[in-house]
Scaffold this active site. Structure first.
Site, PDB file in Angstrom:
ATOM      1  N   HIS A 131       0.793  -1.234   0.000  1.00  0.00           N
ATOM      2  CA  HIS A 131       0.000   0.000   0.000  1.00  0.00           C
ATOM      3  C   HIS A 131       0.823   1.281   0.000  1.00  0.00           C
ATOM      4  CE1 HIS A 131      -4.200  -1.341   0.447  1.00  0.00           C
ATOM      5  NE2 HIS A 131      -3.677  -2.397   1.020  1.00  0.00           N
ATOM      6  N   LYS A 150      -8.622  14.094   3.787  1.00  0.00           N
ATOM      7  CA  LYS A 150      -7.768  12.906   3.837  1.00  0.00           C
ATOM      8  C   LYS A 150      -6.876  13.064   5.055  1.00  0.00           C
ATOM      9  CE  LYS A 150      -6.420  13.967  -0.355  1.00  0.00           C
ATOM     10  NZ  LYS A 150      -6.521  12.727  -1.077  1.00  0.00           N
ATOM     11  N   ARG A 151      -6.118  12.023   5.399  1.00  0.00           N
ATOM     12  CA  ARG A 151      -5.220  12.187   6.527  1.00  0.00           C
ATOM     13  C   ARG A 151      -4.258  13.357   6.269  1.00  0.00           C
ATOM     14  NH1 ARG A 151      -5.331   8.211  10.773  1.00  0.00           N
ATOM     15  NH2 ARG A 151      -3.585   9.368  11.623  1.00  0.00           N
ATOM     16  N   LYS A 167       0.749  14.476   1.159  1.00  0.00           N
ATOM     17  CA  LYS A 167      -0.556  14.805   0.560  1.00  0.00           C
ATOM     18  C   LYS A 167      -0.672  16.305   0.275  1.00  0.00           C
ATOM     19  CE  LYS A 167      -2.835  10.826   2.773  1.00  0.00           C
ATOM     20  NZ  LYS A 167      -3.381   9.986   1.696  1.00  0.00           N
ATOM     21  N   THR A 223      -8.472   6.576  -2.770  1.00  0.00           N
ATOM     22  CA  THR A 223      -9.827   6.131  -3.111  1.00  0.00           C
ATOM     23  C   THR A 223     -10.810   7.282  -2.917  1.00  0.00           C
ATOM     24  OG1 THR A 223      -9.969   5.199  -0.886  1.00  0.00           O
ATOM     25  CG2 THR A 223      -9.552   3.658  -2.682  1.00  0.00           C
ATOM     26  N   LYS A 246     -14.285   8.577  -5.067  1.00  0.00           N
ATOM     27  CA  LYS A 246     -15.588   8.907  -4.465  1.00  0.00           C
ATOM     28  C   LYS A 246     -16.068  10.271  -4.961  1.00  0.00           C
ATOM     29  CE  LYS A 246     -14.206   6.120  -0.592  1.00  0.00           C
ATOM     30  NZ  LYS A 246     -13.355   6.098   0.601  1.00  0.00           N
TER      31      LYS A 246
END
Length: 841
Positions: free
Chosen positions: A378, A569-570, A575, A677, A681
């Site tokens: 992952h 998101k985290r 990110k 993911t 969405k």
């Protein structure tokens, strides 16, 4: 003009929820009242809203139980190959509404509650999220369970029943504060304890070697008590099982101390054993090498393998007689999927069981182990890869350390035979990392002990083969595969966005819910004025509803016509929430400079949790809240720009914000996000993506057409080239006046006037230690955001791109992902057949 429909009446019109028959409604009301009667404590005559929720949950569960029993009977009769998905995380969210959708009960329940004077949404809000995961990895596991049941696969999810899930996040004076998530305090109506399947798990001790093999002795025992949760497929009457283990101390735990007067202490020490399933480690993409964490990993694996082997040995429903003893058939009947390296201990544990307990020769056992296990990777981030200290292993799992050493010895013999004299390769491919403290590289163990290794997006799988696992790929290329992630359209469209599901169903029918590829047919309606209008109207309704929620919770007046620009998101440096911050500041500065210009209004929302020990991530949250405090209170800006940090982002909040978003921010540095993911969405719910060519964004651009996404920034090759040349943040800072202004404002205390130095660390990191090259993509990102603003001013063209995106979502169904796992890794065939319902004769 007609009066707008109430939520209740609108729901009743929606065909994808299934029609409510009169007899159905009256039976539901009857069952609900029966459950309510037995739920209420005798001395309490007045029901609370929670009592009503529990009564409804039990009423719905009644519809599951018959199907659940019948499904398990079906598996025992047919004796198919079974897949065991082992994951330390299952981020399930709420269960009630999802179950009603999958059983086609939602309309009937809604009508029944309405007739009883109750509000369905209020009851749904009483349910606690099952937050047994950190983010993408745990939510993926939840989507996979839904798809495995919907595709009729004999599948089991195995994990830990954490007493406390991912912490609840409070924002206090702009800072993240963590609170324990006591999600079980009122009980959980969806689970069933199964004490008859309790299993012992051993720790510590030592090994003895005898002529007939090794024995692991003098161990400390902890019991694993299983709790089963039903997982219904979509309207096919299959109900699979998620089995989560809870740690219990055995009755005689340390009670020998009783004889020396330590009875009270001995009883209190039982907690030490039961701590194993107490709390989820709140780290996402970060490895924490604590003994308790390794205990959790071995605990779930040991209990699960005992269960797998028990089920393999018996074959008749309800029978406990052993029917199978030939383990050479294990890979034909059992597939074990390791969700990242957390369950890697399954490999040495399966070897221990086969060699020490079942007395198989090593070579036979190893062949069985490799053909049974498969590994999903992952992440490529080095800090996320698990490397356990050998000393800790020796102390906690002495027999397993011997097995890992033996696996490594044989593995290195094979490497040496294939690449004679290549010591560098031997060193790189060893399961044991030398130098300083010896460590076991769990990813290497997973690759060597599995027959299939997959990444979770094409670009990620390619990076694994080219860099992180290059040596392993060169040696055994046949093992490496790609399985691009997906999401379940049941939860992430039908349930959370019924209005959009209905608009789509009116055009192309309802079969897309179980075959998302059918969304391609929407391309025929890209220029259909009525369809464009309907899609835009649904989005506006979702925005209105979410705006009400925001105004209630954040006391900020929301401009309903503004673009809802969302990054949830985290919180993690890779990110790049910081890149988003720089855009907000730049846009703010532009509005301030020319206040009379026609600016595209934006409401920027950022949400996500920072791991409690991740200082930089917590500072990023503080920076976002500080920017919001200044911008939201600036009268010159007014309602043209608002910044909101969404507190306590979780599955249930995602179900509200994603349908309301116009713009989805997927802006990680190219080559760092394995898949994502959330990006899928947003795409399915009619948001446009601004993103880098990273993770699944690449495939989203392929499916929807790159012109229909806002792609910017460096590609993986550019990032590599910049690494070779050397990334110099100063260069961008000096050359780009708007970037310099934003950084100077952060550094100079513009957003923290009472503490001017508050964000010095962040600025220092961006200027001198930024692994993720925020400044390198800044200029292109700002230009791309200008294109976003321009298009948003043309609602019709914007909505056309939205339709192209929705039409391109077929690939991103977890049904497609799971069908590929089944056929290409597990050797199983999905089915769209329905089982007979319990009341069918």
């Amino acid at each position: 003009m007609s009066k707008p429909l109430s939520d209740h009446d609108r729901k009743k019109q929606i065909s994808v929820r299934g029609l409510a028959g009169v007899e159905n409604v009256s039976e539901l009301k009857q069952n609900f009242n029966r459950h309510l009667h037995f739920t209420l404590v005798k001395d309490r005559n007045v029901a609370t809203r929670r009592d009503y929720y529990f009564a409804l949950a039990h009423t719905v569960r009644d519809h599951l139980v018959g199907r659940w029993i019948r499904t398990q009977q079906h598996y025992y009769e047919k004796d198919p190959k079974r897949v065991y998905y082992i994951s330390l995380e299952f981020y399930m969210g709420r269960t009630l509404q999802n179950t009603m959708v999958n059983l086609a009960l939602e309309n009937a329940c809604d009508e029944a509650m309405y007739q009883l004077g109750l509000d369905m949404e209020e009851l749904e809000d009483m349910e606690e999220d099952a937050g047994l995961g950190n983010g993408g990895l745990g939510r993926l596991a939840a989507c996979f369970l839904d798809s495995m049941a919907s595709l009729g696969l004999a599948a089991y999810g195995y994990g830990i029943r954490y007493e406390f899930g991912i912490f609840n996040q409070k924002i206090v004076n702009g800072w993240q504060v963590e609170e324990a998530d006591d999600w079980l305090r009122y009980g959980n109506p969806w689970e069933k304890a199964r004490p008859e399947y309790m299993r012992p798990v051993h720790f510590y001790g030592r090994t003895e070697h005898h002529p007939d093999g090794a024995r692991w002795v003098d161990t400390q025992v902890v019991l694993a008590l299983p709790y089963d949760t039903p997982v219904p497929g979509y309207r096919n009457n299959y109900v699979n099982t998620m089995r989560l283990w809870s740690a219990k101390a055995p009755c005689d735990f340390n009670l020998k101390d009783f004889n020396v007067g330590g009875y009270i202490q001995a009883v209190l020490d039982r907690n030490l054993a039961e701590n194993i399933s107490r709390v989820l480690y709140p780290n996402d993409n970060f490895f924490e090498g604590k003994e308790l964490r390794l205990k959790q990993e071995y605990f779930v694996v040991s209990a699960t393998l005992q269960d797998i082997i028990r089920r393999f040995k018996v074959s008749k429903f309800g029978s406990r007689e052993i029917a199978r003893t030939d383990f050479s058939k294990l890979p034909d009947k059992v597939a074990i999927q390791l969700n990242d390296t957390h369950p890697a201990m399954a490999i040495p544990e399966l070897m221990r069981v086969l060699v020490d307990e079942e007395k198989l020769p090593w070579e036979t056992a190893w062949d069985i182990c490799v053909r049974t296990c498969a590994y999903t990777n992952h992440t490529v981030l080095p800090e996320a890869l698990e490397r356990w200290p050998v000393d800790l292993f020796a102390h906690l799992l002495p027999r397993h350390l011997e097995i890992v050493y033996e696996i490594n010895r044989r593995h290195l013999e094979r490497v040496a035979a294939k690449y004679p004299g290549d010591n560098g390769r031997l060193c790189r491919m060893s399961l044991i990392e030398e130098g300083g403290q010896k460590r076991i590289n769990m990813a290497h163990l997973c690759i060597v002990g599995s027959h299939a290794v997959n990444g979770v997006a094409q670009i990620h799988s390619d990076i694994l083969k080219a860099t992180v696992f290059k040596d392993f790929y060169e040696m055994e290329p046949h093992k490496f595969q790609n399985k691009t992630n997906g999401i379940t359209p049941r939860r992430w469209l039908v349930m959370c966005n019924p209005g959009l599901a209905e608009v789509i169903a009116e055009k192309i029918g309802e079969d897309f819910i179980r075959d998302l590829d059918q969304l391609q047919a929407l391309r025929n309606f890209v220029n259909d004025e009525a369809f464009i209008r309907d899609v835009a109207k649904v989005k506006q309704e979702n925005k209105m509803k979410f705006a009400v929620h925001l105004e209630e919770h954040y006391k900020v007046k929301i401009n309903r016509d503004s673009m809802f620009d969302v990054q949830v998101k985290r919180i993690h440096e890779y990110k790049r929430q910081l890149l988003n911050c720089l855009h907000m500041i730049t846009y703010y500065n532009r509005i301030k400079k020319e206040p009379s210009k026609q600016w595209t209004p934006r409401t920027v929302m950022i949400g996500g949790k920072a791991a409690p020990g991740y200082h930089t991530a917590k500072m990023i949250i503080r920076l976002i809240t500080a920017i919001g405090e200044v911008i939201n209170n600036d009268p010159i800006v007014g309602d043209r720009l608002k910044i909101i940090f969404l507190e306590n982002y979780k599955v249930t909040l995602a179900e509200k914000v994603i349908p309301a978003a116009d713009l989805s921010e997927q802006i990680s540095t190219a080559g760092t996000e394995a898949s994502g993911t959330g990006n899928m969405k947003f795409m399915l719910n009619g948001a446009l993506t601004i993103g880098t060519m990273d993770g699944a964004n690449v495939e989203m651009a392929e499916e929807a057409g790159e012109d229909n996404l806002f792609i910017f920034g460096m590609r993986v090759d550019d990032v590599d080239a910049l690494d070779r040349k050397g990334y110099n943040a100063e260069e961008y800072y000096s050359r780009l006046p708007e970037l310099k202004q934003a950084i100077d404002q952060i550094a100079g205390g513009y957003f923290s006037p009472k503490q001017p130095d508050l964000f010095k660390e962040i600025v220092n990191m961006l200027m001198h230690h930024d692994r993720f090259k925020v400044f390198a993509d800044y200029e292109d990102y700002i230009k791309c955001q200008e294109k976003v603003n321009a298009l948003y001013k043309n609602p019709k063209e914007w909505t056309k791109k939205v339709i192209y995106n929705i039409a391109g979502c077929g690939k991103f169904s977890s049904d497609r992902t799971i069908a590929q796992y089944a056929r290409e890794i597990w050797g199983m065939e999905p089915t769209l057949e329905r089982l007979a319902a319990p009341d069918d004769i």
